[in-house]
Motif scaffolding. Sequence first.
Motif, PDB file in Angstrom:
ATOM      1  N   ASP A 133       0.856  -1.174   0.000  1.00  0.00           N
ATOM      2  CA  ASP A 133       0.000   0.000   0.000  1.00  0.00           C
ATOM      3  C   ASP A 133       0.897   1.231   0.000  1.00  0.00           C
ATOM      4  OD1 ASP A 133      -1.796   2.035   0.350  1.00  0.00           O
ATOM      5  OD2 ASP A 133      -2.823   1.141   2.062  1.00  0.00           O
ATOM      6  N   LEU A 134       0.980   1.925  -1.144  1.00  0.00           N
ATOM      7  CA  LEU A 134       1.855   3.091  -1.256  1.00  0.00           C
ATOM      8  C   LEU A 134       1.229   4.341  -0.647  1.00  0.00           C
ATOM      9  CD1 LEU A 134       3.313   2.624  -4.861  1.00  0.00           C
ATOM     10  CD2 LEU A 134       4.064   1.651  -2.684  1.00  0.00           C
ATOM     11  N   GLU A 135      -0.017   4.243  -0.176  1.00  0.00           N
ATOM     12  CA  GLU A 135      -0.746   5.284   0.542  1.00  0.00           C
ATOM     13  C   GLU A 135      -1.018   6.506  -0.337  1.00  0.00           C
ATOM     14  OE1 GLU A 135       1.278   6.051   4.203  1.00  0.00           O
ATOM     15  OE2 GLU A 135       0.660   4.135   5.073  1.00  0.00           O
ATOM     16  N   GLU A 136      -0.034   7.322  -0.605  1.00  0.00           N
ATOM     17  CA  GLU A 136      -0.251   8.526  -1.406  1.00  0.00           C
ATOM     18  C   GLU A 136       1.012   8.838  -2.192  1.00  0.00           C
ATOM     19  OE1 GLU A 136      -0.762  12.771   0.236  1.00  0.00           O
ATOM     20  OE2 GLU A 136      -2.828  12.080  -0.074  1.00  0.00           O
ATOM     21  N   VAL A 137       0.860   8.990  -3.499  1.00  0.00           N
ATOM     22  CA  VAL A 137       2.019   9.287  -4.342  1.00  0.00           C
ATOM     23  C   VAL A 137       1.596  10.283  -5.419  1.00  0.00           C
ATOM     24  CG1 VAL A 137       3.081   7.012  -3.999  1.00  0.00           C
ATOM     25  CG2 VAL A 137       1.602   7.395  -5.979  1.00  0.00           C
ATOM     26  N   TRP A 138       2.573  11.003  -5.931  1.00  0.00           N
ATOM     27  CA  TRP A 138       2.384  11.826  -7.126  1.00  0.00           C
ATOM     28  C   TRP A 138       2.866  11.043  -8.330  1.00  0.00           C
ATOM     29  CZ3 TRP A 138      -0.475  16.002  -7.264  1.00  0.00           C
ATOM     30  CH2 TRP A 138      -0.595  16.812  -6.136  1.00  0.00           C
ATOM     31  N   LEU A 139       2.054  11.017  -9.384  1.00  0.00           N
ATOM     32  CA  LEU A 139       2.539  10.580 -10.680  1.00  0.00           C
ATOM     33  C   LEU A 139       2.998  11.828 -11.403  1.00  0.00           C
ATOM     34  CD1 LEU A 139       2.926   8.389 -12.874  1.00  0.00           C
ATOM     35  CD2 LEU A 139       0.603   8.936 -13.665  1.00  0.00           C
ATOM     36  N   GLU A 140       4.313  12.051 -11.421  1.00  0.00           N
ATOM     37  CA  GLU A 140       4.869  13.235 -12.068  1.00  0.00           C
ATOM     38  C   GLU A 140       5.088  12.930 -13.551  1.00  0.00           C
ATOM     39  OE1 GLU A 140       8.322  14.681 -10.113  1.00  0.00           O
ATOM     40  OE2 GLU A 140       7.337  14.887  -8.169  1.00  0.00           O
ATOM     41  N   ILE A 141       4.602  13.824 -14.403  1.00  0.00           N
ATOM     42  CA  ILE A 141       4.657  13.623 -15.844  1.00  0.00           C
ATOM     43  C   ILE A 141       5.539  14.702 -16.451  1.00  0.00           C
ATOM     44  CG2 ILE A 141       3.305  13.441 -17.971  1.00  0.00           C
ATOM     45  CD1 ILE A 141       0.900  12.701 -16.199  1.00  0.00           C
ATOM     46  N   ARG A 142       6.577  14.274 -17.145  1.00  0.00           N
ATOM     47  CA  ARG A 142       7.511  15.196 -17.795  1.00  0.00           C
ATOM     48  C   ARG A 142       7.537  14.923 -19.290  1.00  0.00           C
ATOM     49  NH1 ARG A 142      12.282  17.170 -14.080  1.00  0.00           N
ATOM     50  NH2 ARG A 142      11.268  17.079 -12.033  1.00  0.00           N
ATOM     51  N   ASP A 143       7.971  15.917 -20.053  1.00  0.00           N
ATOM     52  CA  ASP A 143       8.050  15.709 -21.487  1.00  0.00           C
ATOM     53  C   ASP A 143       9.330  14.956 -21.837  1.00  0.00           C
ATOM     54  OD1 ASP A 143      10.184  17.562 -21.619  1.00  0.00           O
ATOM     55  OD2 ASP A 143       8.844  19.234 -22.042  1.00  0.00           O
ATOM     56  N   ASP A 144       9.530  14.719 -23.127  1.00  0.00           N
ATOM     57  CA  ASP A 144      10.686  13.933 -23.563  1.00  0.00           C
ATOM     58  C   ASP A 144      12.010  14.601 -23.248  1.00  0.00           C
ATOM     59  OD1 ASP A 144       9.005  12.028 -24.498  1.00  0.00           O
ATOM     60  OD2 ASP A 144       9.249  12.477 -26.627  1.00  0.00           O
ATOM     61  N   ARG A 145      11.979  15.908 -22.989  1.00  0.00           N
ATOM     62  CA  ARG A 145      13.199  16.635 -22.643  1.00  0.00           C
ATOM     63  C   ARG A 145      13.476  16.607 -21.142  1.00  0.00           C
ATOM     64  NH1 ARG A 145      12.053  22.118 -26.284  1.00  0.00           N
ATOM     65  NH2 ARG A 145      11.244  21.040 -28.118  1.00  0.00           N
ATOM     66  N   GLY A 146      12.528  16.037 -20.370  1.00  0.00           N
ATOM     67  CA  GLY A 146      12.691  15.977 -18.929  1.00  0.00           C
ATOM     68  C   GLY A 146      12.113  17.158 -18.189  1.00  0.00           C
ATOM     69  N   GLU A 147      11.397  18.068 -18.896  1.00  0.00           N
ATOM     70  CA  GLU A 147      10.826  19.239 -18.259  1.00  0.00           C
ATOM     71  C   GLU A 147       9.452  18.899 -17.664  1.00  0.00           C
ATOM     72  OE1 GLU A 147      12.327  22.137 -17.806  1.00  0.00           O
ATOM     73  OE2 GLU A 147      14.097  21.243 -18.767  1.00  0.00           O
ATOM     74  N   PRO A 148       9.127  19.396 -16.456  1.00  0.00           N
ATOM     75  CA  PRO A 148       7.824  19.106 -15.832  1.00  0.00           C
ATOM     76  C   PRO A 148       6.670  19.584 -16.700  1.00  0.00           C
ATOM     77  CG  PRO A 148       9.344  20.100 -14.246  1.00  0.00           C
ATOM     78  CD  PRO A 148       9.980  20.239 -15.602  1.00  0.00           C
ATOM     79  N   LEU A 149       5.647  18.735 -16.823  1.00  0.00           N
ATOM     80  CA  LEU A 149       4.452  19.086 -17.582  1.00  0.00           C
ATOM     81  C   LEU A 149       3.237  19.155 -16.660  1.00  0.00           C
ATOM     82  CD1 LEU A 149       3.079  19.704 -20.254  1.00  0.00           C
ATOM     83  CD2 LEU A 149       2.856  17.242 -20.650  1.00  0.00           C
TER      84      LEU A 149
END
Length: 364
Positions: free
Chosen positions: A167-183
């Motif tokens: 049970d991971l409880e609470e997590v962020w699924l962070e999504i970045r573009d192909d360049r590694g920049e936060p989206l």
Amino acid sequence: MIPTVHVDRGHRGQGRYALTDPGSGHVWGVCTEVEGLFREPLRGTYELFGWVPDGAEVPRGWVGSRVWLVPEDRTLDAWQLEDAESLGPYPGTDGLVLTGLDDYVGPPEGHRGPVRLHDGYRWLGSCREFARVLPPEPVEPPLVLRGLVPSDRLRRALATGTRHTLDLEEVWLEIRDDRGEPLTDRLLRPKVRAWQPSSRGTELVDLELDGYLAPVPGYARPVWERWLAGPPDAPGAWAGLETRRRGAWLDLVRERGCRLKHHDRAGHAYELDGRHITDEPGLYLALGEAVNGPGGYFGGCLDALVDCLRGNFGYTAPATLVWRNAATAREHLSRVLAPEGEQYDLVALVIDVLTEGGMHVTLT
């Protein structure tokens, strides 16, 4: 800090994904493929009896970004149907069938009074009563992270395999573009359903997670894939999109823009290209690019525009804005409809807000 994941530079629009602990910042793992992010949400159905169109009939297959349903007796507030679509006349009756997403915030169960419909730009019609058919309880498919590079902490949890450790409880699924920049990102409360070694490489795993994730609908997928490839390098990349996809584009512009650090500029002269401002998302997309360049953000509604004018979004008063081809926006947005159906001039309101924020606006 998200660890580096090898990305095939010949492929665009795939993105990078990381599971992170919101408290500690610990990264559970990273990958470049997620299944279950793009899928069609369950849609509710509205059967509108005694349908009378305002002007042209609403054709079968008509699609709008949103529709407002306004009770004729005004005993209830108007409510919104997102991603609405007409399925055509109700068989054997004078009715109309619509589907869409209402997030269960529509009228009380059993309310069947007459309503009028509009899409924010024009009245569509009215009906004497309606029936609201909710979708069945959803069976949420798992979120599958393919080729995940797991952290040592996740490896230990998977090896232990207890109910508590999975049970991971609470997590962020962070999504970045192909360049590694936060989206963008999504908050999850997942449990590990299953995992297995991945065919994508040694030491990698395919991880299945239970936990609700608001899906990205099919119509928005091309917009996401474009942004996952990286931000646009020229203004107006959204101009050829219809309103729903412009709205999806604006959502990503907003989420990315609120993560960027902007350098406020005073005394600057901006130029707004108004040729493609035919709807509300287009207005804010054009304004964002005028202030902050291709893919730039400077508000997605009037309240957000006020916030941006206060600083930290690339602008400090005073400044000037030359609005080119303003007649296009005036034609399409000078008589828009509020949720309850009142008509107002969105162009005039935006100019007033800009002026009060210290931006001198010239229309051409």
